[in-house]
Enzyme design. Sequence first.
Site, PDB file in Angstrom:
ATOM      1  N   HIS A 362     -49.965 -21.551  16.269  1.00 35.00           N
ATOM      2  CA  HIS A 362     -50.488 -20.186  16.363  1.00 35.00           C
ATOM      3  C   HIS A 362     -49.363 -19.201  16.635  1.00 35.00           C
ATOM      4  CE1 HIS A 362     -55.076 -20.670  16.958  1.00 35.00           C
ATOM      5  NE2 HIS A 362     -54.748 -20.355  15.731  1.00 35.00           N
ATOM      6  N   GLU A 603     -53.400 -34.386  -5.586  1.00 44.16           N
ATOM      7  CA  GLU A 603     -52.434 -34.500  -4.485  1.00 44.16           C
ATOM      8  C   GLU A 603     -52.038 -35.947  -4.226  1.00 44.16           C
ATOM      9  OE1 GLU A 603     -54.035 -32.662  -0.944  1.00 44.16           O
ATOM     10  OE2 GLU A 603     -56.027 -33.471  -1.257  1.00 44.16           O
ATOM     11  N   ASP A 627     -49.294 -32.628  -0.016  1.00 43.50           N
ATOM     12  CA  ASP A 627     -49.537 -34.070  -0.023  1.00 43.50           C
ATOM     13  C   ASP A 627     -48.884 -34.740  -1.221  1.00 43.50           C
ATOM     14  OD1 ASP A 627     -50.918 -34.912   2.291  1.00 43.50           O
ATOM     15  OD2 ASP A 627     -52.665 -33.779   1.625  1.00 43.50           O
ATOM     16  N   CYS A 674     -52.029 -24.906  -4.810  1.00 39.62           N
ATOM     17  CA  CYS A 674     -52.446 -24.376  -3.505  1.00 39.62           C
ATOM     18  C   CYS A 674     -51.629 -24.933  -2.346  1.00 39.62           C
ATOM     19  CB  CYS A 674     -53.932 -24.596  -3.278  1.00 39.62           C
ATOM     20  SG  CYS A 674     -54.375 -26.327  -3.092  1.00 39.62           S
TER      21      CYS A 674
END
Length: 754
Positions: A362, A603, A627, A674
């Site tokens: 974060h 992936e 991945d 993506c």
Amino acid sequence: MLEPLRRIVQKVNQAPDLEQALEVIVQSVKQVVGADVCSVYLTDFEAREHVLQATDGLDPRSVGTVRLPLNRGLIGLVCERAEPINLDDGSQHPRYVFVNDTGEQQFRGFLGAPIIQNRKVLGVLALRQRAPRRFGDDEVNFVVTLAAQLAGAITFARISGELARLQDANGLPNHFLQGLAASPGLAIGTAVVVYPLADLDAVPDKAIAEPGAEAERFLGAINDVAEDLEQLSVRFSGALSLEDRALFDAWRMMLESDVLVDNTLARIRAGNWAPGALRATICEHVKVFDQMEDGYLRERGADVRDLGRRILMHLQNLSAQPIAYPPATILVGEELSAMQIADVPRESLAGVVSTTGSGSSHVAILARGLGVPAVMGVGELPVGRVDGREIIVNGYRGRIYVAPREAIKTEYRQLIEEERVLTSELEGLRHLPAETTDGHVLPLYLNTGLVTEARPLGIEESAGIGLYRTELPFIVRDRFPGEEVQMNIYREILAAFAPRPVTIRTLDIGGDKPLPYFPVSESNPFLGWRGIRITLDHPEIFLTQVRAMLRAAIGLGNLRILLPMISTVGEVEEALKLIKRAHAELRDEGMAVALPPVGAMIEVPAAVYQVGSLAKRVQFLSVGTNDLTQYLLAVDRNNSHVAALYDELHPAVLRALMEVVDGARAEGVEVSICGEMAGDPLAVVLLLGMGVHSLSMSAGSLLRVKAVIRSLSRARARECLTSVLPLEDAASVRRRLLEAIEEIGLGGLTRPGR
Ligand code: PEP
Ligand code: MG
């Protein structure tokens, strides 16, 4: 020898500078081993010499003055071999060199151990004995272990310029510390080291008589933290966009979650006092996050721990001492929390450095939202020694310089100025299409779902959502979220973007990302039960999620469903069957649901080579390069030991992508990218050249990627791809792409400084 070893290591770690650390080593080792001399030689790489840097037993005046050419003497031999050398009479060895200035006369016994860090020999720890002596195995191991300890201290001294000062070799360049690039940008500023205020781990259990009053006290502390968050959120109203401030809502959600509040209250009711009950709850919750292989999810543990500390602080009535933040503060910490960043006045915050965490912390997300450079996971940085020092943060390359030399500062000042000009140019691209110079539009979508369910960053700029990861709502709860709960979450995101498409991925969780309420234990989780494999084995989980998605899209019509971790055609067929079943059931229940386009993620290498068969069964394909790179290169994407091997520009990854795009084209199916690669301006040149149909990335990359697309024609991108394909390693590909990006005048986008 374990006890003396522990004692020496402790003393070395407490030494205020390298000189004293070396003193501790030479004196203690000489005494423990009973040698006549113990010395440390460090390598001066510029001068190509070994310098005597500390000694107990030789003439102290020779320290810093005795210098041996790199390849001379037994010291040189230890360095060359990078292994210990133990000789009962070193003076008989052909490489022995007599050095007059050290008072070194008739030394016979010799033991030298290399000081190695990251495969590089930094110097030698050497023992001498007047009489012939072969040191015992225990003694050799002892010296080797201490030499390894010393390596960390020497590396820090080297990067901070301390070593250069010791070696009196001014004018040498600084060395940098390498971490993970977490938020782009460059900064020069003053380090402010922050520590957590309240120590959860130190809280004991304590029996109480009145659980009611204790529960009140706990709820009061929760309220106080909620107010703190509110104040921080208001403070940031000017600096962060509305979407960015959603981060504060995510914390609030975590703060008020069943897992945290109900479980603590249950422990209080069972007779523990509030701090003890809180500690137990936080530990239990954090443990679940700690077990997760996925870097992003593991990082959420740090947020939970930080919230726990904040609550404890209020329970203990501690208040944070106000820190005087200098202008251009570089916030430094071991486990920095996003809330500590939020404490720094926006106008003073120049950069963020943390010894732990990664780009998915974060802290990193907030830094990106604020446009502040951040480097995470700088494990070698001894935070105790940098407060108040000048630091350069290079958020592009994930490196920092401590106490930089003037030449480096001048270079960075220049880069920062160039960067300022570039940023204002990029702002001018807002609201312009991502269109090549020959008029081809490459739609740019957003990846989201990690921080907050609604209103993600960059909402106005994107063509829609290309990847909505659904794992988080499953993780922050203590049971599977039901259809209604999921429906509301999905509805919010679909509505926020309608009519633009929103691609929601079915649950990609498994043995590597265990849910607290669904434990899976596997020895090889990345190759185990994850993604579609788990949801097909549990059709009730899959059907609930799909029903929630279909219902959420009623009247909006912008849903697309994406299936993760596909490795066989059968998985796609089964998933499609279940989606159709959910659709038919909802229709039977009288709901006006539509059947959305369904896509498969590519992936897993197997999917690359069956792309044609997969494309025949779905409406679109989306390549998860994170991945795919991990599986093609057999490099764990979360393991810093092999991080240097993980490279999306590896020729094997590029070939696999070509295979996917060509295979999909033959079937007339669109391909999107993506993974993180889609947000890398260098890689975008190749992806455009390959003919992918769209890219999906995090919000911070949108304008940079748009700048690349708007500066290229497709023909130019194809040329660049053609020139890169014969290259045999990722470094050559990167070099070629850097040249290309310089040629189109966008070098600034990737010019990362040294
Ligand atoms: C990927 O693997 O590239 C991807 C986009 O999915 P995730 O990062 O969630 O595994
Ligand atoms: Mg993936």
